[in-house]
Write a protein that holds these residues in place. Structure first.
Motif, PDB file in Angstrom:
ATOM      1  N   ASP A 522       0.831  -1.204   0.000  1.00 15.67           N
ATOM      2  CA  ASP A 522       0.000   0.000   0.000  1.00 15.67           C
ATOM      3  C   ASP A 522       0.863   1.251   0.000  1.00 15.67           C
ATOM      4  OD1 ASP A 522      -2.575  -1.085   0.006  1.00 15.67           O
ATOM      5  OD2 ASP A 522      -2.586  -1.361   2.185  1.00 15.67           O
ATOM      6  N   SER A 523       0.240   2.340  -0.407  1.00 11.41           N
ATOM      7  CA  SER A 523       0.844   3.664  -0.236  1.00 11.41           C
ATOM      8  C   SER A 523      -0.098   4.499   0.619  1.00 11.41           C
ATOM      9  CB  SER A 523       1.073   4.335  -1.595  1.00 11.41           C
ATOM     10  OG  SER A 523      -0.152   4.521  -2.276  1.00 11.41           O
ATOM     11  N   GLY A 524       0.383   5.662   1.100  1.00 15.82           N
ATOM     12  CA  GLY A 524      -0.456   6.519   1.915  1.00 15.82           C
ATOM     13  C   GLY A 524       0.382   7.441   2.790  1.00 15.82           C
ATOM     14  N   THR A 525      -0.184   7.831   3.906  1.00 17.00           N
ATOM     15  CA  THR A 525       0.506   8.787   4.788  1.00 17.00           C
ATOM     16  C   THR A 525       0.410   8.352   6.237  1.00 17.00           C
ATOM     17  OG1 THR A 525      -1.490  10.129   5.028  1.00 17.00           O
ATOM     18  CG2 THR A 525       0.006  10.716   3.230  1.00 17.00           C
ATOM     19  N   ILE A 526       1.351   8.862   7.038  1.00 17.31           N
ATOM     20  CA  ILE A 526       1.299   8.738   8.504  1.00 17.31           C
ATOM     21  C   ILE A 526       1.480  10.146   9.060  1.00 17.31           C
ATOM     22  CG2 ILE A 526       2.358   7.720  10.552  1.00 17.31           C
ATOM     23  CD1 ILE A 526       3.323   5.417   8.817  1.00 17.31           C
ATOM     24  N   ARG A 527       0.583  10.554   9.968  1.00 20.61           N
ATOM     25  CA  ARG A 527       0.655  11.920  10.504  1.00 20.61           C
ATOM     26  C   ARG A 527       0.651  11.883  12.033  1.00 20.61           C
ATOM     27  NH1 ARG A 527      -2.290  12.963   5.714  1.00 20.61           N
ATOM     28  NH2 ARG A 527      -1.327  14.646   4.497  1.00 20.61           N
ATOM     29  N   VAL A 563       0.191   8.405  16.311  1.00 13.26           N
ATOM     30  CA  VAL A 563       0.101   8.799  14.911  1.00 13.26           C
ATOM     31  C   VAL A 563      -1.215   8.296  14.321  1.00 13.26           C
ATOM     32  CG1 VAL A 563       2.608   8.793  14.554  1.00 13.26           C
ATOM     33  CG2 VAL A 563       1.291   6.702  14.140  1.00 13.26           C
ATOM     34  N   THR A 564      -1.569   8.864  13.164  1.00 12.61           N
ATOM     35  CA  THR A 564      -2.701   8.379  12.372  1.00 12.61           C
ATOM     36  C   THR A 564      -2.162   7.826  11.058  1.00 12.61           C
ATOM     37  OG1 THR A 564      -4.191  10.021  13.313  1.00 12.61           O
ATOM     38  CG2 THR A 564      -4.858   8.994  11.242  1.00 12.61           C
ATOM     39  N   ALA A 565      -2.382   6.542  10.820  1.00 17.19           N
ATOM     40  CA  ALA A 565      -1.935   5.880   9.587  1.00 17.19           C
ATOM     41  C   ALA A 565      -3.116   5.830   8.622  1.00 17.19           C
ATOM     42  CB  ALA A 565      -1.432   4.475   9.891  1.00 17.19           C
ATOM     43  N   GLN A 566      -2.930   6.317   7.393  1.00 19.83           N
ATOM     44  CA  GLN A 566      -4.028   6.386   6.431  1.00 19.83           C
ATOM     45  C   GLN A 566      -3.587   5.815   5.088  1.00 19.83           C
ATOM     46  OE1 GLN A 566      -7.287   7.547   7.070  1.00 19.83           O
ATOM     47  NE2 GLN A 566      -7.610   6.522   5.089  1.00 19.83           N
ATOM     48  N   VAL A 567      -4.254   4.744   4.672  1.00 18.75           N
ATOM     49  CA  VAL A 567      -3.967   4.107   3.386  1.00 18.75           C
ATOM     50  C   VAL A 567      -4.631   4.903   2.264  1.00 18.75           C
ATOM     51  CG1 VAL A 567      -4.361   2.032   1.980  1.00 18.75           C
ATOM     52  CG2 VAL A 567      -3.774   1.809   4.411  1.00 18.75           C
ATOM     53  N   ASP A 568      -3.952   5.043   1.132  1.00 22.05           N
ATOM     54  CA  ASP A 568      -4.520   5.660  -0.063  1.00 22.05           C
ATOM     55  C   ASP A 568      -5.638   4.759  -0.580  1.00 22.05           C
ATOM     56  OD1 ASP A 568      -5.032   6.283  -2.827  1.00 22.05           O
ATOM     57  OD2 ASP A 568      -3.156   7.393  -2.902  1.00 22.05           O
ATOM     58  N   ALA A 569      -6.884   5.215  -0.465  1.00 18.69           N
ATOM     59  CA  ALA A 569      -8.045   4.383  -0.773  1.00 18.69           C
ATOM     60  C   ALA A 569      -8.104   3.991  -2.244  1.00 18.69           C
ATOM     61  CB  ALA A 569      -9.328   5.104  -0.356  1.00 18.69           C
ATOM     62  N   ASP A 570      -7.814   4.935  -3.143  1.00 15.61           N
ATOM     63  CA  ASP A 570      -7.868   4.615  -4.578  1.00 15.61           C
ATOM     64  C   ASP A 570      -6.814   3.576  -4.944  1.00 15.61           C
ATOM     65  OD1 ASP A 570      -9.946   6.361  -4.984  1.00 15.61           O
ATOM     66  OD2 ASP A 570      -8.657   8.023  -5.633  1.00 15.61           O
ATOM     67  N   ASN A 571      -5.622   3.744  -4.367  1.00 19.64           N
ATOM     68  CA  ASN A 571      -4.558   2.777  -4.623  1.00 19.64           C
ATOM     69  C   ASN A 571      -4.951   1.386  -4.131  1.00 19.64           C
ATOM     70  OD1 ASN A 571      -1.856   1.364  -3.685  1.00 19.64           O
ATOM     71  ND2 ASN A 571      -1.309   2.857  -5.252  1.00 19.64           N
ATOM     72  N   ARG A 572      -5.496   1.303  -2.923  1.00 18.91           N
ATOM     73  CA  ARG A 572      -5.928   0.010  -2.375  1.00 18.91           C
ATOM     74  C   ARG A 572      -7.019  -0.605  -3.233  1.00 18.91           C
ATOM     75  NH1 ARG A 572      -7.034  -2.788   2.461  1.00 18.91           N
ATOM     76  NH2 ARG A 572      -4.985  -2.149   3.247  1.00 18.91           N
TER      77      ARG A 572
END
Length: 892
Positions: A522-527, A563-572
């Motif tokens: 997966d790709s995405g962000t952690i904030r 932290v908040t981990a968020q997966v890129d929904a479109d990529n998934r």
């Protein structure tokens, strides 16, 4: 009587008697339980089992067969061979025992001039099922015994035997019946008298007649089974070994000396400077060469290519055993270019496809010999040293480390090491070898981590793994509030990270899917408060630990931070579509090709997938269309996709497919598409139902290794974009050619035909111009010690170059002459050498001369003494090549 004549006599006899002549099936038969066709009845098996309705009432065939169970006995006995030809006649509910016996006796004993095989009736012995071996046959096969007496075999030459010898069955419930075997007495020089039950070397079986009359309900062994009831229609299945019959009729001692094999042995003996029959050990090696070269030729002709698994491995072993046997006979140069053409000329008399497929066959064989020569040179020295050290230490077992080094560093197949060790009276520590192979696989995984930018040492990962597993929540969640467990930089746990750094982050739990099972990460962000991270990659470097490779865009990080981990929904979503599509393609392939089309690897990312599967044959256009169409049906049918955790045994009981070579725990995750249609063990993410994929289109099919094919596909929006681009291309071409889109294929086909015709005209003009120059070539002939030598760079290529060389040679007349022509493009020059009879009488050989010239061109060559050809990679060296041939002629 030549082998080809025996074959023809057999088939003609049964055709005259109302049998349909059925061509041989390929050695590569579409039966997942078979590597190769092992018996003549295999293509007729569906008729005998009732799976298909017979196309004829009676049939006859000469079937190509390969058996490799006794490969180590080849050359040592009179009758063990890998490739053989089985002659047979078959009846499907038509005639039965009386006619089968009558036909056999008539064919065997009729004089050769009258259309038979011409055996002396007094040489014939037969066996039938004897009494007391099965309750359903308390008196044995009484009928068969009476019928043999009726055609003229006296009772003393009819012997009763048990179920293992004279009752045929397939090893499973199904059709079966008693059989009768026909033997030829070779005479007292070959053993004691007393019939087959006394000596099967003197009394040699050539034909087995099976009287298929019973339905078996249970089969426990060859001699322990239950008969349920008679078959509704009785069938005949016979098999005559062509090679055995040939060596009896040709008056030689074994199958290796028949006319289809012995010329290869003779040529091998010439190359080795040996005399066949002078040394037993040499004879065994020469017979191995004769058998294996022919077997390899026939496998290559039917499309098998050398490889490391299944059919490819059998072929590789045959080719390499041939080469190694020649090495042991003292020949260190390439031998297949000398031996394979001999076998080709012999076998093409009966099998025209040998000639038709020669280019592909010879190319594959010669390339394999080249690869093996490099392996042998290095590996044999290592083996010899290891064996000497083992014996010097008083041991009898070669270490697993030595076997592994030979395999890993020098490409020695372990079975070759076992074979060489056995020849020297040594064993091999196969358990240690297997352990080292497992360690190598682990190292390969570590290397993969390194290529991903992860640490090659696992110490830091194990340190963080000691605090527990990383819980994966991504099957149900795309976002997660969690805590940083640890940070890793350059393979070490660190207390903090700052903006601009690329580090690895371990979370307590994560929704990010780590790359596995062919699915990309997966790709995405952690904030976090004051910190933003971009997730670049996600991996599992050690079991139970998920590691995120991130770039810290801003702020600082430290362990314990929330932290908040968020997966890129479109990529998934795209990844789910692609992964589910790999399961669809796998199921569609197995429907089309059968259960042998098992997965050999896969990769999927949003919009794209590739799927590797076991197959030795490319997918035809019709098969690709079938697989794509079946995939579209599965998508359109909106099949539900579900995942269930269960025990490994439960999953296997349900027929779940597992990836070969993967390790599974006691609890596994089984993913189903439409229930039993597709069941696979899989830890990846998927769509909820197949309709969410939308669209799937195959974009390519190719080979990625011996015995492994690859299909590639696009899904979803990527598939739509691809099809839209293709539609635009079609419309553009149609507009350019001023035709309707549905007429485009026909228009392009006509253009291609016109182009080919133009190319033929150009080639004809070039050939005519080349022939016109023959006079100039002859005028420029050099006298080299009484030999006329013509050596030129000709304006011709391929077959035209070969024809031109022959024409120039023929115009030289009776004076000794050698013609060497080089033609073709500079990046792929060809060379042909033609030598006339008077020059050959002086010891000049076209095959030897062409190798001299081809070597200067950076290539190889070979052929017969009168005409040979080769090629290279550097046509700029044509003058040097012609000069080298000229010097060789002068020296000759």
């Amino acid at each position: 009587m030549k082998t080809a004549d025996i074959r023809r006599t057999f088939l003609d006899f049964f055709v005259r008697n109302g049998h349909e002549l059925v061509p041989s099936s390929s050695l590569v038969y579409p039966d997942p339980t078979l590597l190769f066709v092992p018996a003549g009845m295999v293509p007729f098996k569906p008729y005998f089992t009732g799976e298909e309705k017979p196309l004829w009432d009676r049939a006859t065939s000469a079937q190509k067969c390969v058996r490799t169970l006794d490969i180590d006995e080849v050359g040592k006995t009179t009758r063990h061979g890998t490739f053989f030809q089985m002659l047979g006649n078959f009846s499907f509910g038509d005639y039965f025992k009386a006619d089968a016996i009558r036909y056999a006796f008539e064919l065997i004993t009729t004089p050769q001039g009258a259309g038979g095989l011409g055996f002396d009736p007094d040489q014939l012995w037969v066996t039938v099922l004897g009494p007391g071996h099965h309750p359903d046959y308390p008196d044995g096969d009484v009928k068969a015994r009476k019928l043999w007496r009726k055609v003229g075999i006296p009772d003393e030459r009819i012997q009763g035997r048990g179920l293992a010898d004279n009752f045929w069955q397939m090893g499973v419930p199904g059709p079966g019946g008693p059989s009768s075997e026909i033997y030829i007495d070779r005479g007292p020089a070959y053993g004691p008298d007393g019939g087959p039950i006394v000596d099967e070397d003197r009394f040699l079986e050539i034909w087995n007649l099976v009287f298929m009359s019973e339905e078996l309900s249970a089969v426990r062994s060859k001699s322990d089974f239950d008969i349920a009831h008679p078959l509704p229609s009785k069938n005949i299945d016979t098999g005559m070994g062509l090679e055995r019959t040939a060596y009896l009729l040709q008056g030689v001692d074994n199958m290796y000396e028949i006319d289809e094999i012995f010329p290869v042995i003779e040529r091998a003996a010439q190359l080795a400077g040996k005399t066949y029959g002078a040394d037993r050990e040499d004879d065994v090696r020469l017979r191995v060469v004769g058998d294996h070269v022919r077997s390899s030729l026939m496998l290559l002709t039917d499309g098998v290519r050398p490889g490391n698994e299944a059919r490819g491995y059998v072929l590789r072993r045959l080719l390499r055993r041939s080469v190694r046997a020649m090495r042991l006979l003292g020949v260190d140069t390439a031998v297949l270019p000398e031996l394979l053409p001999v076998s080709k000329d012999l076998m093409a008399q009966s099998w025209p496809e040998v000639e038709a497929n020669w280019d592909g066959t010879s190319t594959a064989a010669y390339a394999e010999e080249g690869a093996f020569a490099r392996t042998l040179t290095a590996g044999t020295q290592i083996f010899t040293g290891a064996a000497a050290r083992t014996r010097a230490a008083g041991g009898d077992t070669l270490s697993g480390e030595s076997a592994f080094q030979l395999h890993d560093t020098y490409g020695f197949p372990v079975d070759l090491t076992l074979e060489m060790a056995a020849e020297q009276g040594l064993k091999v520590d196969t358990e240690a070898f297997a352990s080292l192979m497992a360690e190598q696989r682990d190292r390969a995984k570590a290397d993969a981590r390194a290529r991903k930018g992860l640490a090659t040492s696992t110490e830091a990962y194990r340190q963080l793994r000691a605090d527990g597993e990383t819980r994966f929540t991504g099957f149900t969640e795309l976002g997660e509030e969690t805590r940083i467990r640890g940070l890793i930089r350059d393979g070490a746990v660190v207390p903090a990270a700052t903006a601009g750094e690329v580090v690895e982050v371990v979370l307590e739990e994560t929704p990010f899917y780590a790359e596995a099972g062919g699915q990309d990460s997966d790709s995405g962000t952690i904030r976090a408060d004051g910190a933003d991270l971009t997730v670049l990659d996600v991996q599992r470097p050690v079991p139970g630990l998920i590691v995120h490779k991130v770039r810290l865009e801003a702020g600082e990080l430290h362990p314990g931070q929330r932290v908040t981990a968020q997966v890129d929904a479109d990529n998934r979503r795209g990844a789910c579509m692609a992964h589910t599509s790999t399961h669809i393609i796998h199921a569609a392939l197995r429907e089309a090709l059968g259960p042998t089309a098992v997965q050999a690897g896969s990769y999927n990312r949003p919009g794209y997938l590739r799927f590797d599967f076991r197959s030795n044959q490319p997918l035809s256009k019709d098969l690709r269309d079938q697989i794509e169409g079946r995939s579209a049906e599965a998508i359109g049918d909106d099949l539900p996709v579900s995942a269930t955790e269960m025990s490994l045994d439960e999953a296997k009981a349900l027929g779940a497919m597992a990836m070969f070579g993967e390790k599974y725990g006691e609890r596994v995750r089984m993913v189903e598409l439409g229930g039993a249609w597709s069941r696979e063990l899989c830890g990846g993410t998927h769509v909820a139902d197949t309709s969410q994929i939308g669209l799937l289109t195959l974009t390519g099919e190719s080979s990625v290794g011996s015995g492994v094919r690859r299909v590639e596909a696009l899904v979803g929006r990527d598939a739509f974009d691809r099809l839209a681009a293709e539609r635009s291309l079609v419309l553009g071409l149609a507009d350019t050619l001023r035709v309707q889109p549905d007429q485009l294929a026909d228009r392009v086909s006509r253009m291609v035909t016109q182009l080919r015709e133009a190319e033929k005209e150009i080639a004809a003009l070039r050939a005519e111009r080349a022939r016109a120059a023959i006079g100039d070539h002859l005028a420029g002939a050099k006298d080299l010690g009484g030999v006329a030598f013509v050596g030129v760079r000709a304006d011709a290529a391929g077959n035209d170059l070969r024809t031109l060389a022959q024409e120039v040679r023929d115009r030289l007349g009776e004076r000794p002459g050698v013609v060497a022509l080089i033609g073709g493009p500079d990046d792929k020059p060809g060379i042909v050498v033609a030598v006339n009879g008077p020059a050959r009488d002086r010891g000049l050989n076209a095959g030897e001369l062409v190798r001299v010239g081809a070597s200067e061109l950076g290539g190889k060559g070979g052929g017969k003494p009168d005409l040979a050809q080769g090629g290279g990679t550097d046509g700029s060296r044509a003058d040097q090549a012609l000069g080298a041939v000229e010097r060789a002629v002068s020296g000759g």
